[in-house]
Design an enzyme around this catalytic site. Structure first.
Site, short mmCIF file in Angstrom:
data_model
loop_
_atom_site.label_atom_id
_atom_site.label_comp_id
_atom_site.label_asym_id
_atom_site.label_seq_id
_atom_site.Cartn_x
_atom_site.Cartn_y
_atom_site.Cartn_z
N TRP A 322 43.86 -20.42 -65.85
CA TRP A 322 42.67 -21.24 -66.09
C TRP A 322 43.06 -22.62 -66.58
O TRP A 322 42.45 -23.63 -66.27
CB TRP A 322 41.75 -20.55 -67.09
CG TRP A 322 40.51 -21.32 -67.41
CD1 TRP A 322 39.33 -21.29 -66.72
CD2 TRP A 322 40.31 -22.25 -68.48
NE1 TRP A 322 38.41 -22.13 -67.30
CE2 TRP A 322 38.99 -22.73 -68.39
CE3 TRP A 322 41.12 -22.72 -69.52
CZ2 TRP A 322 38.45 -23.66 -69.28
CZ3 TRP A 322 40.59 -23.64 -70.41
CH2 TRP A 322 39.28 -24.10 -70.29
N HIS A 323 44.14 -22.65 -67.38
CA HIS A 323 44.59 -23.94 -67.93
C HIS A 323 45.21 -24.83 -66.87
O HIS A 323 45.18 -26.05 -67.00
CB HIS A 323 45.59 -23.71 -69.06
CG HIS A 323 44.95 -23.31 -70.35
ND1 HIS A 323 44.57 -22.02 -70.62
CD2 HIS A 323 44.61 -24.04 -71.43
CE1 HIS A 323 44.02 -21.97 -71.83
NE2 HIS A 323 44.03 -23.17 -72.34
N GLY A 324 45.79 -24.24 -65.86
CA GLY A 324 46.39 -25.09 -64.83
C GLY A 324 47.01 -24.29 -63.71
O GLY A 324 47.43 -23.15 -63.90
#
Lengths: 474, 421
Positions: A322-324
């Protein structure tokens, strides 16, 4: 548009505030909705149409889910979730996936494949999670569907939390939309200290430390000494906290100025003595979201140990991605998921009672977190492993000239002050003190935030735009 | 089901009554000070050596990004913020802030732009715009940055200048090449004991001056020695303390050296007088965010009998500007050949001393003129003498545009095609 940009502070906000105060109180949601769309267009341009399309689909899905005439509610939910996740997967992960396919194809000697190159719409991760929260809450009948499109747009697009959170679950905020009896000046006065604190955390601390972290992470070869690696890990650990929590403070303060209370997102995370505790204090809104909408539906911890561990690792893999869209984020997520499992297996996820053990656990947890952040911030896995290798093997204590040059007096002082702030007792939470505290300490804190921290941060924002030419540009 | 998040309970009425006006005042000042300043007549000013951005067209999506630029340029009180920050930093930390070097974590606030990773800085942020020397002397950080990360090796740069010079002389024209020394070369003793890039800068400069003295390009005119001699004779620095350039005396030295090279006796009759002092804003102090003025002895050149063809000496700009002077019988001599004076800000600082030397002179900027290649080429062809002045950091950093692959071949071809008879 960043909250720390002059155009936001001195053009957008004055215009929105004046409009908000002039308009009748009952128009609050509409004013915010329009302002939020303008805010999004400013930063994302034509991607506002993607946001509007997602809003339309989810708004319609909510109404359908609430309708007594719809029999196949699950199908409607699946369509809405499919749309939301599909948008996220395409815009955020298609490039990464196509790169992996290309790499595999080349490795197999089949030649290159097409690489998808899509620009990432700002805030897509956040507004996707807001949409998912909404349709799931309505499906579960936690709350009825929102009947007013403007209010729905206000929920999804509210500019304080649109691009950087906190992630506000629908049921956390829905009751506030109809409450427009607030005293607007009271709200403004209540929210500004928190906003000023957040701006100072980001501009005065995080932005000041950033070049130190950048220089350390850029070091390679013989320049990547043990000292450089630890300094870089420490600097980034401080930078990301003050930057992210600063943004959250600004978001909470801005929302409060308009009469909304958003959930807290940070609670002294670096005072944690276990990784388990860290995730109850860091980006709490994300943790709650995953817990409510992924972990618990997967069974949580109610289906045996093996399933629990599997669920934990799954959550953190998703959290990492989700962060990257990069392997380093995946490894970061796996790292944390693995640590959580280890803590559960060993029973080391509780608070130690004895002070020496408490200190030891706190230091140990901090070291683990710093290792995790190295993965998070590195451009590649090889660079991350290189840096971690330098941290834990003797490679000298000298700092290369490029790193040394970043450690001017101001950065060194700010770095030390930031580190000191993290060592304060865990009960000292400045944000909550400003918002809810009473007594002299809270008053002093508020005064310091509005009279010193905020104005100094404002000066830095204005001065930071300084970009002169040595000679006049004819 | 989690309890919906509520707004925090309101504090006691008495405390709220006291707290609210104070916070409201600060908040109002925070958000509305620039607007209030604007309404009371305070306008944004040019203080960064460029014109203020124009209001962008609203017909494309790029309006928003261009509006950001416009909004920054037109923000009232910004110059006070810059100066205040610089003064505060100097008084508290003993150093001036490094502007433009701060990394802005992208909007997600979690180290990546919602998944897009920002690359760590390569090390460029360590070169400061201004190097603070001893006793308040300021130096240009670009001297170090260019020297340490040159675009072309020094040897190649000098070879290309020589190639241009040879093409000019082969076409029957005269070529003069001169270098205005960097302040970091003239005053190494005033540099700080250490700063990022000092070693590679000094090493590059040493190499440059050694190559110039051992194997200079055709037409090379040494200014460094003459400037040092004059400085020693005057007993005062010839360069300005908070500026990159020499003061009025340096312009006189440049003009005299050039005159002597162009034609023996050309300088005769020139009257150099010192009268009073001149106050000028230091360009390095502008970069520094703390504008200060330098006061220097004022030296002027007067050439009796010469009637200047201009009221205000033209600047070297991107497009050529030609002036024609006249001399009466018995007056100071004028250099008779049509001359192209290709220079930069050092020529600009010296133009009042240089232009009166010539009967007809065309003045042109040695960098921005490449934006008009046809006019640049024509200026070469139209003149009998080419004088090229560059500041030292240009060849050391490998950055002279007109000798690059895009422009040098066409200049050489044009000179070859239009020889002087």
């Amino acid at each position: 548009m960043s909250f720390a940009a002059p155009v936001f502070l001195w053009y957008f906000m004055p215009a929105v505030l004046l409009t908000y105060w002039i308009m009748p109180r009952t128009w609050r949601n509409g004013v915010l909705a329009v302002a939020s769309l303008v805010f999004y267009v400013w930063g994302a341009g034509e991607y506002v149409f993607l946001l509007l399309a997602c809003i339309a689909v989810n708004f319609g899905a909510g109404l359908a889910l609430d309708s007594a005439r719809i029999r196949h509610r699950r199908a409607v939910l699946c369509v809405a979730i499919g749309w939301d996740l599909g948008a996220l997967l395409i815009w955020k992960y298609a490039g990464f996936a196509s790169n992996q396919v290309d790499s595999i194809s080349r490795a197999l000697g089949l030649g290159g494949t097409h690489i998808v190159d899509l620009a990432l719409p700002i805030g897509i991760s956040f507004f996707t999670f807001h949409h998912l929260s909404y349709v799931i809450d309505v499906y579960r009948r936690d709350r009825p569907a929102q009947r007013h499109l403007l209010t729905f747009i206000t929920y999804i697009g509210m500019f304080p939390q649109l691009v950087a959170g906190p992630i506000v679950r629908y049921h956390e905020i829905v009751d506030q939309f109809d409450d427009v009896r607030t005293n607007r000046l009271d709200d403004f006065a209540a929210g500004f200290p928190r906003f000023a604190l957040g701006l100072a955390k980001k501009v005065v601390v995080a932005d000041t430390i950033a070049p130190v972290a950048s220089a350390c992470f850029a070091a390679h070869g013989s320049d990547l000494t043990t000292a450089t690696a630890w300094l870089g890990a420490l600097a980034y650990t401080l930078q990301i906290y003050f930057d992210f929590s600063g943004y959250s403070d600004m978001a909470l303060g801005l929302a409060r100025m308009f009469g909304f209370g958003l959930p807290e997102n940070f609670d002294r995370p670096y005072s944690s003595v276990t990784i388990t505790e860290f995730w109850r204090r860091w980006h709490m809104s994300l943790s709650r979201w995953f817990r409510d909408y992924v972990y618990i539906p997967l069974g949580g911890n109610r289906r045996g140990r093996a399933r629990t561990y599997c669920n934990l690792v799954t959550i953190f893999v998703l959290c990492g991605f989700w962060h990257g869209a990069a392997w380093t984020f995946l490894v970061w997520g796996l790292f944390h998921g693995g640590l959580l499992v280890v803590e559960r297996v060993t029973g080391a996820n509780g608070d130690p009672r004895h002070l020496p053990l408490l200190i030891l656990r706190r230091v140990g947890t901090m070291v683990l977190l710093m290792v995790g952040w190295v993965f998070f911030n590195s451009a590649s896995l090889s660079k991350a492993f290189g840096m971690i290798g330098a941290m834990f093997s003797p490679r000298g204590t000298a700092l290369p000239a490029a790193v040394h040059a970043t450690l001017d007096h101001q950065r060194t002082v700010v770095l030390c002050l930031a580190l000191t702030a993290l060592l304060l007792p865990r009960s000292v939470t400045v944000g909550r003190l400003l918002d809810h505290g009473s007594g002299r300490l809270a008053s002093i804190g508020r005064f310091a935030a509005v009279a010193f921290a905020g104005p100094y941060a404002a000066v830095l924002v204005a001065a930071g735009t300084f970009s002169p030419f040595i000679y006049y540009q004819f | 089901m989690t309890t919906a998040h509520r707004r925090p309970s309101r504090p006691g009425r008495v405390r709220r009554r006291l707290r609210r006006p104070v916070v409201l005042l600060f908040a109002a000042v925070f958000f509305f000070a620039p607007l209030a300043a604007r309404l009371t007549g305070q306008h944004a000013v040019q203080f960064e050596n460029h014109a203020l951005a124009r209001f962008p067209s609203m017909t494309s999506w790029s309006f928003f990004s261009k509006f950001d630029t416009w909004s920054v340029d037109h923000l009232p009180l910004r110059q006070y913020a810059v100066r205040g920050d610089a003064n505060l930093s100097q008084s508290v930390f003993g150093e001036v802030p490094q502007y433009g070097g701060n990394a802005d974590i992208p909007k997600s606030g979690i180290g990546s732009k919602d998944g897009q990773r920002t690359q760590p800085a390569s090390g460029d942020a360590q070169y400061t715009d201004v190097i603070e020397g001893k006793n308040g002397w300021l130096f240009f950080g670009g001297d170090a940055a260019g020297a340490c990360k040159p675009r072309r090796p020094i040897s190649q740069e000098l070879a290309l200048i020589n190639q241009l010079g040879q093409a000019v002389t082969a076409s029957g024209r005269q070529f003069i090449f001169t270098v205005a020394p960097d302040k970091t070369t003239m005053y190494p003793d005033k540099l700080p004991d250490s700063f990022y890039g000092k070693d590679c800068m000094l090493s590059a400069k040493k190499e440059f001056w050694q190559r110039l003295s051992r194997n200079p390009p055709v037409g090379y005119l040494d200014l460094r020695s003459a400037l040092r001699l004059q400085q020693d004779a005057d007993g005062v620095p010839i360069y300005r303390k908070s500026d990159t350039h020499w003061g009025p005396r340096g312009g006189v030295v440049f003009a005299k050296q050039l005159a002597n090279r162009l034609q023996p006796g050309l300088w005769n009759g020139t009257i150099v007088t010192r009268h009073g002092s001149v106050t000028q804003r230091g360009d390095l102090s502008i970069l520094d965010g703390r504008p200060t003025d330098d006061v220097m002895p004022n030296w002027t050149v007067r050439r009796p009998g010469v009637r200047l063809g201009y009221k205000i000496a033209p600047h070297p700009l991107a497009q050529p500007d030609t002036v024609v002077n006249q001399s009466s019988a018995g007056g100071a001599k004028l250099f008779p050949k049509k001359t192209l004076l290709l220079g930069d800000s050092f020529t600009d600082a010296s133009r009042s001393d240089l232009l009166p030397l010539f009967k007809q002179v065309t003045i042109l900027h040695n960098t921005s003129s490449v934006g008009y290649p046809d006019k640049l080429t024509q200026a070469f062809v139209d003149n009998d003498v080419i004088v090229l002045e560059v500041v030292e950091r240009s060849p050391v950093g490998g950055g002279i545009a007109l000798i690059g692959p895009k422009h040098l071949p066409s200049l050489i071809a044009a000179l070859k095609a239009h020889p002087l008879h």
